[in-house]
Enzyme design. Structure first.
Site, PDB file in Angstrom:
ATOM      1  N   ASP A  99       0.843  -1.193   0.000  1.00  0.00           N
ATOM      2  CA  ASP A  99       0.000   0.000   0.000  1.00  0.00           C
ATOM      3  C   ASP A  99       0.880   1.245   0.000  1.00  0.00           C
ATOM      4  O   ASP A  99       1.434   1.621   1.024  1.00  0.00           O
ATOM      5  CB  ASP A  99      -0.924   0.006   1.217  1.00  0.00           C
ATOM      6  CG  ASP A  99      -2.016   1.057   1.109  1.00  0.00           C
ATOM      7  OD1 ASP A  99      -2.078   1.744   0.075  1.00  0.00           O
ATOM      8  OD2 ASP A  99      -2.803   1.192   2.057  1.00  0.00           O
ATOM      9  N   THR A 107      -5.931  -7.554   9.279  1.00  0.00           N
ATOM     10  CA  THR A 107      -6.301  -8.720  10.075  1.00  0.00           C
ATOM     11  C   THR A 107      -7.605  -9.340   9.583  1.00  0.00           C
ATOM     12  O   THR A 107      -8.434  -8.670   8.963  1.00  0.00           O
ATOM     13  CB  THR A 107      -6.528  -8.347  11.553  1.00  0.00           C
ATOM     14  OG1 THR A 107      -7.678  -7.488  11.651  1.00  0.00           O
ATOM     15  CG2 THR A 107      -5.312  -7.666  12.149  1.00  0.00           C
TER      16      THR A 107
END
Length: 480
Positions: A99, A107
């Protein structure tokens, strides 16, 4: 009290020997792509994602880009965003990708703050293992700043019913976002905006410029208005929190999530406190830099309060109007205890609060060596506190020395949220999968939506036939 699904996406700082900031996007991509275990699914379903949608009812024409990052793209061969992200969906239902030049671990979703904190810590260990096996000479840091003007996020996501509009959610949550850093900030030496300070509570505070908007890379807000629900948009909002720090201490992770959930439960009950904070951005930054621990907060019409009163207003309202569950009770009791300890029992507070553990260690070094807070070595130690290599990182060393309390959280397993269905699809039925996303699973021509608000039964773990598995998921989605 409704179960609130939550997740944490952590962007890790990356440093590769012999490489510079201009190489960071490539290095992060290479790190993610180095993980190609047969157990993962490579790819991601972007059909339902649009980061330009705004909770206030409009769509942005574009998202702002950090001009410092943009300069590194000049003259480079441009790859598609999908190739750059190099998405991996992991056997536990988590997502791992690149990113904007940072390896990011999202998660599996969980209904439990304790389970989520454990999952975030497991993600940290996973990222370290990937770095070790990548063949790269790399160091990875769980922090939010490079101390040279760049910041990267640790984002939280919370499932909120669509019946609430932006104003209602903003009023209920924003005061908590401003004050929770007192208990859950990661701590930071120095300042990058607004002048120097010796030490502050939040690594993110210096980078906020507006109370609310949909940006994440530039003109960052305290309250992010991105309307990207990762679920049925007619029913759900995903509250996207970008103003929290990356925590090394799992107890701080659990507490920061628990405090936001408390605000959302009070929103559900219609009893969330109302605090008309005069200048939210300035207040957030002032709280981060307040070494007096008074945490005075200006309200409109010339009034003022302090963070302790804001905390207590949420706790008292919860006790008066909610049937408290275990994690709400833990959140309130732990917060109250730590707020007292901050002023009366520093030894207890610094063993349990992330920023205080860091400050205590750095201040000892500073005093022993006769250093100014401006000494570069203190920022170097600050960075090493967040080094995720358990053999090198200062956090792990302090915890091993019993300088940091170890929380008693449950053993890890895949949560019984929709992450369980995603995990089983990858580990048992991957040959039949054509795409995977937060909202659902694609099996050939058939898309199977995953309910974000339900606990998935353990019985689906025993299914070995893909058709039966798909039908079971459809039945769960259709259930009331």
């Amino acid at each position: 009290m409704r179960p609130i699904l939550a997740g944490i996406d952590c962007e890790y700082g990356i440093l590769v020997e012999g490489r510079g900031a201009e190489d960071q996007v490539e290095d992060s991509q290479a790190l993610v792509e180095s993980y190609s275990d047969e157990g993962c699914f490579i790819g991601w379903d972007y059909r339902f994602e649009n980061p330009r949608n705004d909770l206030r009812g409009f769509q942005l024409s574009k998202l702002e880009v950090d001009p410092n990052d943009a300069q590194f793209d000049v003259g480079r061969r441009q790859q598609s965003s999908i190739v750059l992200r190099a998405d991996r969906v992991l056997p536990n239902g988590a997502r791992f990708y690149n990113d904007h030049g940072h390896p990011e671990y999202a998660t599996p979703e969980s209904f439990s703050i304790f389970e989520l904190a454990a999952l975030d810590a497991e993600g940290q260990r996973f990222v370290h293992r990937v770095g070790q096996r990548s063949g790269m000479d790399v160091k990875l840091y769980k922090n939010n700043t490079d101390y040279h003007g760049a910041s990267y996020g640790t984002h939280e996501s919370y499932l909120v019913p669509r019946r609430y509009d932006f104003e209602a959610i903003y009023r209920a949550v924003t005061p908590m976002l401003i004050v929770r850093q007192i208990l859950t900030g990661a701590g930071k030496v120095g300042g990058e905006e607004g002048g120097w300070c010796d030490f502050q509570l939040s690594q993110r505070a210096d980078f906020f410029v507006e109370p609310a908007n949909a940006e994440t890379l530039w003109r960052r807000p305290i309250f992010n208005t991105r309307d990207e629900p990762h679920a049925d948009p007619a029913q759900w909002v995903r509250l996207h929190i970008i103003s929290g720090d990356a925590n090394m201490n799992p107890a701080s992770t659990a507490l920061k999530v628990g405090l936001v959930k408390l605000a959302l439960w009070l929103l559900d009950a219609g009893t969330a406190p109302t605090w008309p904070i005069e200048r939210p951005v300035r207040t957030f930054q002032a709280v981060s830099r307040d070494r007096t621990y008074e945490y005075r907060i200006e309200l409109d019409k010339g009034n003022w309060t302090n963070a302790y009163e804001i905390f207590e207003s949420y706790f008292a309202a919860a006790e008066q109007t909610l049937a408290l569950n275990e994690e709400a009770r833990w959140t309130i009791d732990t917060s109250r205890r730590l707020l007292v300890a901050l002023r009366e029992d520093w030894e207890t507070f610094r063993r349990e609060a992330d920023w205080a553990a860091k400050f205590h260690f750095l201040n000892q070094i500073r005093e022993e060596e006769g250093l100014s807070w401006r000494a570069p070595i203190l920022q170097a130690y600050d960075l090493e506190y967040t080094n995720i290599d358990p053999n090198d990182g200062l956090f792990d060393a302090l915890r091993d020395m019993d300088e940091i309390a170890k929380p008693d959280f449950p053993d890890l397993q895949t949560p019984n949220s929709r992450a369980l269905a995603r995990s089983l699809a990858i580990t048992k039925f991957k040959p039949h999968l054509s795409n995977v996303g937060w909202r659902g699973l694609q099996f050939g021509e058939e898309f199977v939506e995953l309910r974000p608000d339900l606990a998935y039964p353990d019985s689906i773990r025993r299914l070995d036939d893909v058709e039966t598995f798909i039908q079971s998921l459809k039945d769960i989605h259709a259930s009331i």
